[in-house]
Motif scaffolding. Structure first.
Motif, short mmCIF file in Angstrom:
data_model
loop_
_atom_site.label_atom_id
_atom_site.label_comp_id
_atom_site.label_asym_id
_atom_site.label_seq_id
_atom_site.Cartn_x
_atom_site.Cartn_y
_atom_site.Cartn_z
N LEU A 22 -16.61 -5.33 -17.70
CA LEU A 22 -17.36 -6.39 -17.06
C LEU A 22 -16.41 -7.16 -16.14
N GLY A 23 -16.90 -7.62 -15.01
CA GLY A 23 -16.06 -8.37 -14.07
C GLY A 23 -15.34 -7.48 -13.06
N LEU A 24 -15.57 -6.18 -13.12
CA LEU A 24 -14.87 -5.26 -12.24
C LEU A 24 -15.20 -5.50 -10.76
N ALA A 25 -16.46 -5.73 -10.44
CA ALA A 25 -16.84 -5.95 -9.03
C ALA A 25 -16.14 -7.18 -8.47
N ASP A 26 -16.06 -8.25 -9.26
CA ASP A 26 -15.37 -9.46 -8.80
C ASP A 26 -13.88 -9.20 -8.59
N LEU A 27 -13.28 -8.44 -9.50
CA LEU A 27 -11.86 -8.13 -9.37
C LEU A 27 -11.59 -7.31 -8.11
N VAL A 28 -12.39 -6.29 -7.87
CA VAL A 28 -12.21 -5.45 -6.69
C VAL A 28 -12.43 -6.26 -5.42
N THR A 29 -13.42 -7.13 -5.41
CA THR A 29 -13.66 -7.99 -4.25
C THR A 29 -12.43 -8.85 -3.97
N GLY A 30 -11.84 -9.42 -5.01
CA GLY A 30 -10.64 -10.23 -4.85
C GLY A 30 -9.45 -9.43 -4.35
N VAL A 31 -9.30 -8.21 -4.84
CA VAL A 31 -8.20 -7.36 -4.39
C VAL A 31 -8.36 -7.02 -2.91
N LEU A 32 -9.58 -6.71 -2.51
CA LEU A 32 -9.82 -6.39 -1.11
C LEU A 32 -9.55 -7.59 -0.20
N ALA A 33 -9.86 -8.78 -0.68
CA ALA A 33 -9.68 -9.99 0.12
C ALA A 33 -8.24 -10.50 0.11
N HIS A 34 -7.56 -10.37 -1.03
CA HIS A 34 -6.26 -11.03 -1.19
C HIS A 34 -5.12 -10.10 -1.60
N GLY A 35 -5.40 -8.82 -1.82
CA GLY A 35 -4.38 -7.88 -2.28
C GLY A 35 -4.35 -7.81 -3.79
N ALA A 36 -3.52 -6.91 -4.28
CA ALA A 36 -3.44 -6.69 -5.72
C ALA A 36 -2.80 -7.88 -6.42
N PRO A 37 -3.25 -8.20 -7.63
CA PRO A 37 -2.65 -9.32 -8.37
C PRO A 37 -1.21 -8.99 -8.77
N MET A 38 -0.39 -10.01 -8.91
CA MET A 38 1.01 -9.81 -9.28
C MET A 38 1.18 -9.43 -10.75
N ARG A 39 0.19 -9.80 -11.57
CA ARG A 39 0.24 -9.53 -13.01
C ARG A 39 -1.04 -8.85 -13.44
#
Length: 69
Positions: free
Chosen positions: A46-63
């Motif tokens: 759950l929450g995968l679509a939001d995570l992918v949207t964030g990665v596309l907008a801001h890049g991969a998370p540092m952690r």
């Protein structure tokens, strides 16, 4: 706990038969973000679509990111 890894691949490059445990795969499907957000089906994690949207907008998370089960 399950671990998921994010990568960019083409749909043609996916072959569930080559998975380490192919008998555990019930179904696979190529989703657009719009389809993922619109579906009433339960898709884990759950929450995968939001995570992918964030990665596309801001890049991969540092952690690593922990998503709800």
């Amino acid at each position: 706990m399950e671990k998921y890894f994010l990568t960019r691949v083409s749909a043609a490059a996916l072959d569930p038969a080559r998975a380490s445990q192919p008998d555990n795969i019930r179904e696979h499907r190529w989703w657009t973000l719009a389809e993922r957000r619109a579906t009433a089906e339960t898709v884990c994690p759950l929450g995968l679509a939001d995570l992918v949207t964030g990665v596309l907008a801001h890049g991969a998370p540092m952690r690593p990111v922990v998503l709800a089960g």
